[in-house]
Scaffold this motif. Structure first.
Motif, PDB file in Angstrom:
ATOM      1  N   THR A 385       0.539  -1.160   0.134  1.00 63.96           N
ATOM      2  CA  THR A 385      -0.682  -0.226  -0.053  1.00 63.96           C
ATOM      3  C   THR A 385       1.325   1.067  -0.042  1.00 63.96           C
ATOM      4  O   THR A 385       2.144   1.646   0.769  1.00 63.96           O
ATOM      5  N   ASP A 386       0.498   2.429  -0.923  1.00 64.79           N
ATOM      6  CA  ASP A 386       1.155   3.771  -0.721  1.00 64.79           C
ATOM      7  C   ASP A 386      -0.178   4.815  -0.663  1.00 64.79           C
ATOM      8  O   ASP A 386      -0.481   5.133  -1.717  1.00 64.79           O
ATOM      9  N   ARG A 403       7.761   8.928  -2.044  1.00 63.80           N
ATOM     10  CA  ARG A 403       7.312   8.001  -2.760  1.00 63.80           C
ATOM     11  C   ARG A 403       8.366   7.493  -4.397  1.00 63.80           C
ATOM     12  O   ARG A 403       7.836   5.810  -4.149  1.00 63.80           O
ATOM     13  N   ASN A 406       9.407   3.868  -1.683  1.00 65.55           N
ATOM     14  CA  ASN A 406       8.191   2.826  -1.558  1.00 65.55           C
ATOM     15  C   ASN A 406       7.813   2.042  -2.807  1.00 65.55           C
ATOM     16  O   ASN A 406       7.371   0.521  -3.095  1.00 65.55           O
ATOM     17  N   MET A 407       8.263   3.291  -4.299  1.00 65.93           N
ATOM     18  CA  MET A 407       7.985   2.638  -5.297  1.00 65.93           C
ATOM     19  C   MET A 407       8.690   1.602  -5.298  1.00 65.93           C
ATOM     20  O   MET A 407       8.935   0.168  -6.287  1.00 65.93           O
ATOM     21  N   PHE A 410       8.007  -1.441  -3.861  1.00 66.40           N
ATOM     22  CA  PHE A 410       7.134  -2.263  -4.116  1.00 66.40           C
ATOM     23  C   PHE A 410       7.688  -3.239  -5.963  1.00 66.40           C
ATOM     24  O   PHE A 410       7.505  -4.525  -6.378  1.00 66.40           O
ATOM     25  N   ILE A 422      -2.333   1.801  -4.228  1.00 67.27           N
ATOM     26  CA  ILE A 422      -2.176   3.320  -5.048  1.00 67.27           C
ATOM     27  C   ILE A 422      -3.277   4.361  -4.839  1.00 67.27           C
ATOM     28  O   ILE A 422      -3.298   4.684  -5.715  1.00 67.27           O
ATOM     29  N   PHE A 425      -1.604   8.521  -7.394  1.00 65.84           N
ATOM     30  CA  PHE A 425      -0.307   7.507  -8.085  1.00 65.84           C
ATOM     31  C   PHE A 425      -0.290   8.982  -8.599  1.00 65.84           C
ATOM     32  O   PHE A 425      -0.457   9.046  -9.907  1.00 65.84           O
ATOM     33  N   ILE A 454      -5.296   1.511  -8.553  1.00 67.06           N
ATOM     34  CA  ILE A 454      -5.140   3.062  -8.126  1.00 67.06           C
ATOM     35  C   ILE A 454      -5.788   3.705  -8.637  1.00 67.06           C
ATOM     36  O   ILE A 454      -6.683   3.621  -9.061  1.00 67.06           O
TER      37      ILE A 454
END
Length: 735
Positions: A385-386, A403, A406-407, A410, A422, A425, A454
């Motif tokens: 999750t973001d 972010r 985070n990506m 992911f 997400i 996004f 997303i």
């Protein structure tokens, strides 16, 4: 299933809030703690077992064979102490253990009987040994009142028999002494009382030397002295020795009982674990009943179909406020691998995203979910999750830097058994550059066959969703006429952000909106947005400043009011102090006169009384002159003194009047309270075990038994028979 659901995912999806709501239904502290520590299960077999147990418990609410009450007390400390060699427990601790074993035995018998209804709950209980040895051993030694039984050992039985005999002798000898001293006229009107759990004679002070015995105290006034008769003292010493022997024998019996059940300590720990687990299952089932949750079909195929799904936290909140919650239906499969949700702000995109993620997380943690019965889903090894801003001040990371990190995480974790969610996004950077990078990320997730949802405002991501075969656009429906969100997800079409429509609704002139459209078309960028933000911030600061100024003014007024009240209170206190000093002086004078009169009543010597009185009066006058030496005053000073004395008298009179008013009010309240107590007493039905006292006495005893309208009261050292109408309840017997 591997452990790939991070703490951040649990926080993003508000999983802790759900657990707190589930814990409200726990019937024990251990159950509540266990619920709050729930984590997604990594073992599929354990997960299915847990889900089926919750489903069975939920079904028990609808059939006639409901699961028995399984409340229990925590016996962790008791089992720890019991495991220590040569240790023992108090009687109440043994009874707690007995209660736990009886509860487990009752549940085992019930689940054995109805194992066709509750096969998984039966399996949970079937691994635990059924035995009544522990509870039988405890109940044989300890009564339901928490006392060691007389027949727990021959020695204890004999000691208690001896104690009863000695108490009888004490009662008999005391009664003789009481009758003798009553006839001699040595006793006060109350005759007797209890001091240190011992009956004593209430002898008038003037006759104290005429009564043989041990002086144990006196009344506050000194008019009464309390004497234990000489005849009972020998028996009392014998009784003390027997009571000590009784305590020693009780400890010996409890130690033997602990030794007897010590081998069952591991079993007791299993019982506690079983009851805690059952309480957790029950909490989940009760929560499921409240939110209308059920167990959907769990399939091995890559498929998620949640029909009429609710966000449980939002649903509960809306229900409390009588607001309708709109359900969502969403589907993910190989043909619809990723959904891109767009639409205006406050339209429900984020809550839809969280609903799907939270329900999947709940299901994989052994919780039932609020969906339609035709729903089905698969299990994911990883949920990513973001959601939210997630700007990190501690690590000095901007929203976009965070972010990007985070990506990267992911991309490393994503595979064909992953669900990613997400929100917003691609935001956090230049719309064109950030949007381009977001496209690359989306293509990577797509190529890794991951399922995901997303939300975005970026047009390029909506276009990409149309171009990729198994990516679908969706939007949150919006009433274009009223420009109100409908909170309903529509699959198959991208949504507009309705930027200009929302602006029009909020009163922006149409001409200005047209000019803005032209500037967007020519791709010119202005600082209007930044200036607008600065203006809003300035207005906010101005409002804050005005608010603080008002608060400061109110605070000053409050301080002045408090100072005025303080002055009034100080004036009253000075009056109270004067009144108190005068009263204390009068009491002191009264005591001195009372002592002289008592002496006169005993000796009848008038000459001595007169001499003592004048001697005392002279002494008091000398003290007064020392404190208040006479001063020669002129007429003006004498006049001022008279005025001051008059003011002082008026102040004292005023305080007296106020005190009298309060006294009257207090007396009225006491009368009302007394009436309530009298009514409650009249309606109360006495029973064995109640702690009571006589209406005109202070000694408290316990009702042993009741026959007709008479009660037998046990005061520890003796037992007496009293009419029920003369009793006053101190504490009702414990159930």
């Amino acid at each position: 299933m591997s452990k790939n659901i991070s703490e951040k995912t649990l926080q993003d999806l508000e999983f802790t809030t759900v657990l707190e709501q589930v814990a409200e239904f726990s019937i024990s502290d251990l159950g509540k703690q266990n619920v709050l520590s729930i984590q997604p299960l990594t073992n599929k077999k354990k997960l299915f077992f847990e889900l089926n147990m919750v489903n069975e418990y939920l079904a028990s609410f609808e059939n006639e064979n409901r699961i028995p009450n399984h409340f229990f007390e925590d016996i962790s400390e008791e089992t720890k102490r019991l495991a220590i060699e040569n240790s023992f427990l108090e009687t109440e601790n043994f009874l707690k253990i007995a209660s736990v074993t009886e509860t487990v035995n009752e549940l085992k018998k019930f689940l054995e009987k109805f194992k066709t209804y509750y096969p998984n709950l039966f399996l949970l209980s079937d691994n635990i040994e059924f035995t009544t040895f522990v509870s039988d051993a405890i109940k044989k030694i300890i009564t339901s009142y928490g006392e060691v039984a007389d027949n727990a050992s021959p020695a204890l039985k004999q000691i208690r028999k001896d104690i009863g005999n000695v108490r009888g002798k004490i009662s008999e000898s005391f009664s003789r002494a009481l009758s003798r001293n009553i006839s001699s006229g040595y006793l006060d009107d109350i005759k007797e009382t209890i001091i240190d759990n011992q009956r004593v004679l209430a002898v008038t002070a003037m006759h104290r030397k005429k009564v043989k015995g041990s002086l144990l105290g006196s009344s506050k006034s000194g008019n009464i002295v309390y004497i234990a008769p000489q005849a009972t003292l020998a028996y009392s010493r014998e009784l003390q020795n027997l009571v000590y022997e009784e305590k020693q024998e009780v400890v010996k019996v409890l130690r033997a009982l602990a030794e007897e059940i010590r081998p069952y300590t591991p079993l007791l720990e299993e019982y506690l674990t079983f009851l805690t687990h059952l309480d957790t299952v029950g909490s989940k089932a009760k929560y499921a009943k409240e939110i209308n949750a059920l167990l959907p079909k769990i399939t091995k195929n890559r498929k998620v179909f949640l029909k009429d799904a609710y966000h449980p936290v939002l649903w509960r909140k809306n229900k409390a406020q009588d607001i309708l919650t709109i359900p969502q239906t969403i589907q993910l499969n190989d043909k619809q691998q990723i959904i891109v949700i767009s639409g205006p702000n406050a339209g429900g995109k984020s809550i839809t995203l969280k609903t799907i993620g939270l329900l999947q997380l709940m299901l994989q943690s052994g919780l039932l979910i609020p969906v339609h019965e035709r729903s089905e889903t698969t299990l994911f090894n990883t949920i990513l999750t973001d959601i939210g801003d997630n700007q990190s001040i501690e690590n000095q990371l901007s929203t976009y830097s965070y972010r990007l990190k985070n990506m990267r995480y992911f991309l490393r974790k994503c595979n064909d058994n992953t669900l990613f969610l997400i929100d917003e996004f691609g935001t956090g950077s230049d719309p064109e550059l950030g949007g381009a990078l977001a496209e690359i990320f989306l293509e990577e997730f797509y190529d890794k066959k991951a399922f995901g949802i997303i939300t975005t405002h970026y047009a390029n991501l909506k276009v990409l969703a149309n171009e990729l075969e198994n990516v679908t656009n969706a939007n949150m429906q919006f009433d274009e006429r009223t420009l109100e969100p409908l909170y309903k997800l529509f699959i198959g079409q991208a949504g507009s952000s309705f930027t200009f429509e929302v602006a029009q609704k909020n009163g922006i002139p149409f001409s200005l909106i047209n000019r803005a459209k032209k500037r967007v078309e020519t791709e010119k960028v202005r600082l209007d947005k930044t200036i607008s933000k600065l203006q809003k911030e300035r207005n906010r600061l101005q409002k804050t400043s005005d608010t603080l100024e008002k608060q400061k003014s109110k605070g000053q007024e409050h301080i002045e009011s408090l100072q005025e009240k303080e002055s009034k209170i100080k004036e009253k206190l000075e009056g109270f102090q004067e009144l108190y000093d005068n009263n204390q002086r009068m009491l002191s004078l009264g005591r001195s006169i009372n002592e002289m009169l008592n002496k006169y009543f005993q000796t009848n010597n008038k000459k001595e009384l007169s001499a003592n009185f004048f001697k005392w009066a002279t002494s008091e006058k000398t003290k007064y002159i020392k404190k208040n030496p006479p001063k020669k005053k002129n007429k003006a000073e004498k006049k001022q003194d008279k005025i001051a004395v008059q003011k002082q008298k008026e102040a004292i009179k005023k305080v007296e009047n106020e005190v009298l008013k309060k006294v009257v009010k207090v007396r009225e309240e006491k009368k009302k309270e007394a009436a309530k107590i009298a009514e409650a007493k009249a309606n109360y039905i006495f029973k064995a075990g109640d702690r009571v006292r006589l209406e005109d006495g202070n000694a408290v005893g316990t009702i042993d038994k009741i026959e007709k309208k008479k009660a037998f009261i046990n005061y520890g050292l003796f037992t007496t028979e009293v009419s029920l109408t003369k009793l006053e309840l101190v504490q009702a017997a414990k159930k």
